[in-house]
Design a protein around this motif. Structure first.
Motif, PDB file in Angstrom:
ATOM      1  N   PHE A 120       0.819  -1.154  -0.127  1.00 31.59           N
ATOM      2  CA  PHE A 120      -0.067  -0.023   0.007  1.00 31.59           C
ATOM      3  C   PHE A 120       0.885   1.259  -0.063  1.00 31.59           C
ATOM      4  O   PHE A 120       0.527   2.316  -0.772  1.00 31.59           O
ATOM      5  N   LEU A 121       1.797   1.271   0.802  1.00 29.11           N
ATOM      6  CA  LEU A 121       2.738   2.380   1.070  1.00 29.11           C
ATOM      7  C   LEU A 121       3.445   2.805  -0.238  1.00 29.11           C
ATOM      8  O   LEU A 121       4.167   4.002  -0.710  1.00 29.11           O
ATOM      9  N   LEU A 122       3.724   1.639  -1.121  1.00 28.72           N
ATOM     10  CA  LEU A 122       4.559   1.684  -2.431  1.00 28.72           C
ATOM     11  C   LEU A 122       3.574   1.751  -3.513  1.00 28.72           C
ATOM     12  O   LEU A 122       4.354   1.787  -4.672  1.00 28.72           O
ATOM     13  N   THR A 123       2.580   2.020  -3.198  1.00 34.50           N
ATOM     14  CA  THR A 123       1.528   2.159  -4.444  1.00 34.50           C
ATOM     15  C   THR A 123       1.920   3.267  -5.673  1.00 34.50           C
ATOM     16  O   THR A 123       1.867   3.025  -6.687  1.00 34.50           O
ATOM     17  N   PRO A 124       2.385   4.367  -5.361  1.00 35.88           N
ATOM     18  CA  PRO A 124       2.805   5.164  -6.299  1.00 35.88           C
ATOM     19  C   PRO A 124       4.046   4.782  -7.316  1.00 35.88           C
ATOM     20  O   PRO A 124       4.092   4.882  -8.422  1.00 35.88           O
ATOM     21  N   LEU A 125       4.647   3.712  -6.561  1.00 36.17           N
ATOM     22  CA  LEU A 125       5.739   3.190  -7.518  1.00 36.17           C
ATOM     23  C   LEU A 125       5.152   2.203  -8.528  1.00 36.17           C
ATOM     24  O   LEU A 125       5.610   1.891  -9.680  1.00 36.17           O
ATOM     25  N   ARG A 126       4.205   1.609  -8.266  1.00 36.02           N
ATOM     26  CA  ARG A 126       3.492   0.719  -9.373  1.00 36.02           C
ATOM     27  C   ARG A 126       3.073   1.673 -10.683  1.00 36.02           C
ATOM     28  O   ARG A 126       3.024   0.815 -11.681  1.00 36.02           O
ATOM     29  N   TRP A 127       2.763   2.742 -10.571  1.00 38.77           N
ATOM     30  CA  TRP A 127       2.410   3.759 -11.640  1.00 38.77           C
ATOM     31  C   TRP A 127       3.705   3.730 -12.595  1.00 38.77           C
ATOM     32  O   TRP A 127       3.479   4.155 -13.629  1.00 38.77           O
ATOM     33  N   LEU A 128       4.858   3.488 -11.999  1.00 34.01           N
ATOM     34  CA  LEU A 128       6.021   3.697 -12.651  1.00 34.01           C
ATOM     35  C   LEU A 128       6.478   2.248 -13.419  1.00 34.01           C
ATOM     36  O   LEU A 128       7.392   1.961 -14.047  1.00 34.01           O
ATOM     37  N   GLY A 129       5.468   1.277 -13.024  1.00 33.29           N
ATOM     38  CA  GLY A 129       5.907  -0.206 -13.597  1.00 33.29           C
ATOM     39  C   GLY A 129       6.864  -0.790 -12.316  1.00 33.29           C
ATOM     40  O   GLY A 129       7.483  -1.951 -13.019  1.00 33.29           O
ATOM     41  N   GLN A 131       8.045  -3.446  -9.803  1.00 28.17           N
ATOM     42  CA  GLN A 131       7.244  -4.689  -9.175  1.00 28.17           C
ATOM     43  C   GLN A 131       7.503  -4.482  -7.507  1.00 28.17           C
ATOM     44  O   GLN A 131       8.438  -4.805  -6.785  1.00 28.17           O
ATOM     45  N   THR A 132       6.474  -3.949  -6.988  1.00 28.24           N
ATOM     46  CA  THR A 132       6.414  -3.563  -5.786  1.00 28.24           C
ATOM     47  C   THR A 132       6.473  -4.656  -4.780  1.00 28.24           C
ATOM     48  O   THR A 132       6.839  -4.751  -3.228  1.00 28.24           O
ATOM     49  N   GLN A 133       5.867  -5.875  -5.077  1.00 28.38           N
ATOM     50  CA  GLN A 133       6.059  -6.999  -4.414  1.00 28.38           C
ATOM     51  C   GLN A 133       7.358  -7.586  -3.926  1.00 28.38           C
ATOM     52  O   GLN A 133       7.333  -8.030  -2.797  1.00 28.38           O
ATOM     53  N   ARG A 134       8.123  -7.259  -4.489  1.00 25.16           N
ATOM     54  CA  ARG A 134       9.676  -7.758  -4.225  1.00 25.16           C
ATOM     55  C   ARG A 134      10.210  -6.731  -3.106  1.00 25.16           C
ATOM     56  O   ARG A 134      10.908  -7.232  -2.239  1.00 25.16           O
ATOM     57  N   ILE A 197      10.651 -15.791  -3.909  1.00 24.15           N
ATOM     58  CA  ILE A 197      10.081 -14.723  -3.156  1.00 24.15           C
ATOM     59  C   ILE A 197       8.349 -15.039  -3.923  1.00 24.15           C
ATOM     60  O   ILE A 197       8.298 -15.317  -5.062  1.00 24.15           O
ATOM     61  N   PRO A 198       7.549 -14.892  -2.924  1.00 26.41           N
ATOM     62  CA  PRO A 198       6.068 -15.202  -3.193  1.00 26.41           C
ATOM     63  C   PRO A 198       5.659 -14.017  -4.352  1.00 26.41           C
ATOM     64  O   PRO A 198       5.765 -13.058  -4.311  1.00 26.41           O
ATOM     65  N   LYS A 199       5.067 -14.538  -5.596  1.00 21.77           N
ATOM     66  CA  LYS A 199       4.323 -13.740  -6.213  1.00 21.77           C
ATOM     67  C   LYS A 199       3.013 -13.258  -5.950  1.00 21.77           C
ATOM     68  O   LYS A 199       2.294 -13.988  -5.501  1.00 21.77           O
ATOM     69  N   ILE A 200       2.781 -11.837  -5.917  1.00 24.42           N
ATOM     70  CA  ILE A 200       1.591 -11.308  -5.502  1.00 24.42           C
ATOM     71  C   ILE A 200       1.131 -10.159  -6.699  1.00 24.42           C
ATOM     72  O   ILE A 200       2.164  -9.231  -7.114  1.00 24.42           O
ATOM     73  N   LYS A 201       0.057 -10.597  -6.781  1.00 23.84           N
ATOM     74  CA  LYS A 201      -0.460  -9.705  -8.185  1.00 23.84           C
ATOM     75  C   LYS A 201      -0.589  -8.452  -7.556  1.00 23.84           C
ATOM     76  O   LYS A 201      -1.124  -7.882  -6.526  1.00 23.84           O
ATOM     77  N   ASN A 202      -0.019  -7.388  -8.623  1.00 25.21           N
ATOM     78  CA  ASN A 202      -0.214  -5.896  -8.393  1.00 25.21           C
ATOM     79  C   ASN A 202      -1.524  -5.581  -8.774  1.00 25.21           C
ATOM     80  O   ASN A 202      -2.137  -6.024  -9.757  1.00 25.21           O
TER      81      ASN A 202
END
Length: 202
Positions: A120-129, A131-134, A197-202
């Motif tokens: 959740f805290l890293l959500t803005p980075l998802r917009w830049l592509g 992979q925040t799950q790692r 590392i477990p894969k978590i869908k973004n």
């Protein structure tokens, strides 16, 4: 050093992971400048009270301090020799509180809950592509290992002062980095042995 998750209901289990991590961050910031023996002693007592409130299984987790006993004893002795009894207890008490609080979060918070907070805290980075799950997974592990690195850093500082190192504290950076790299290798091997590392869908 990582405690096992306690699969039992408790008031600490019911608290949101985000709130627990926030409280840990606040405790770290507030305790760092404290120089009063009474406040540090109260913080230690409250922390031990948290473990007692979790019952026998919670108190049993205090065994995590056993591997650190001799190192903490050495830190206390060096600090006592160079700064006095009050300063020695303040340093040791602060370390105990932060190590035990971080461990309390680890043993009452599932990894996926911590990952969710960091995602959740890293959500803005998802917009830049990104992979925040790692990153979230790495931060979750960091919560477990930061207290250990902090205690190692204090040991290095105490030894440096005892040898007349004065204020050139930057010279402890190299051994601290070496220790951090060793720990990262151990974590990487442990994660790889468990399927990566477990894969978590973004």
């Amino acid at each position: 050093m990582m405690s096992l998750y306690l699969a039992q209901p408790s008031w600490l289990h019911r608290l949101p992971a985000g709130l627990k991590l926030f409280c840990l961050a606040i405790a770290t910031v507030l305790l760092y400048p404290v120089k009063e023996v009474g406040i540090i002693s109260l913080a230690v007592a409250v922390t031990l009270g948290i473990y007692a409130s979790l019952g026998r299984s919670g108190l049993a987790q205090l065994k995590l301090l056993k591997p650190l006993f001799w190192m903490m004893l050495a830190i206390f002795a060096l600090q006592y020799w160079t700064m006095g009894l009050a300063e020695a207890w303040i340093l040791l008490g602060r370390m105990l509180v932060l190590i035990l609080l971080a461990n309390a979060i680890s043993m009452t918070t599932r990894m996926d809950e911590m990952n969710a907070v960091f995602q959740f805290l890293l959500t803005p980075l998802r917009w830049l592509g990104v992979q925040t799950q790692r990153i979230a997974f790495a931060l979750s592990l960091l919560i477990r290992f930061v207290p250990v690195l902090v205690s190692f850093m204090h040991a290095l500082l105490a030894a440096w002062r005892a040898r007349g190192g004065q204020r050139r504290y930057w010279q402890i950076i190299a051994p601290l980095v070496v220790q951090a790299l060793r720990m990262s290798d151990q974590v990487a091997e442990a994660v790889a042995a468990r399927g990566g590392i477990p894969k978590i869908k973004n």
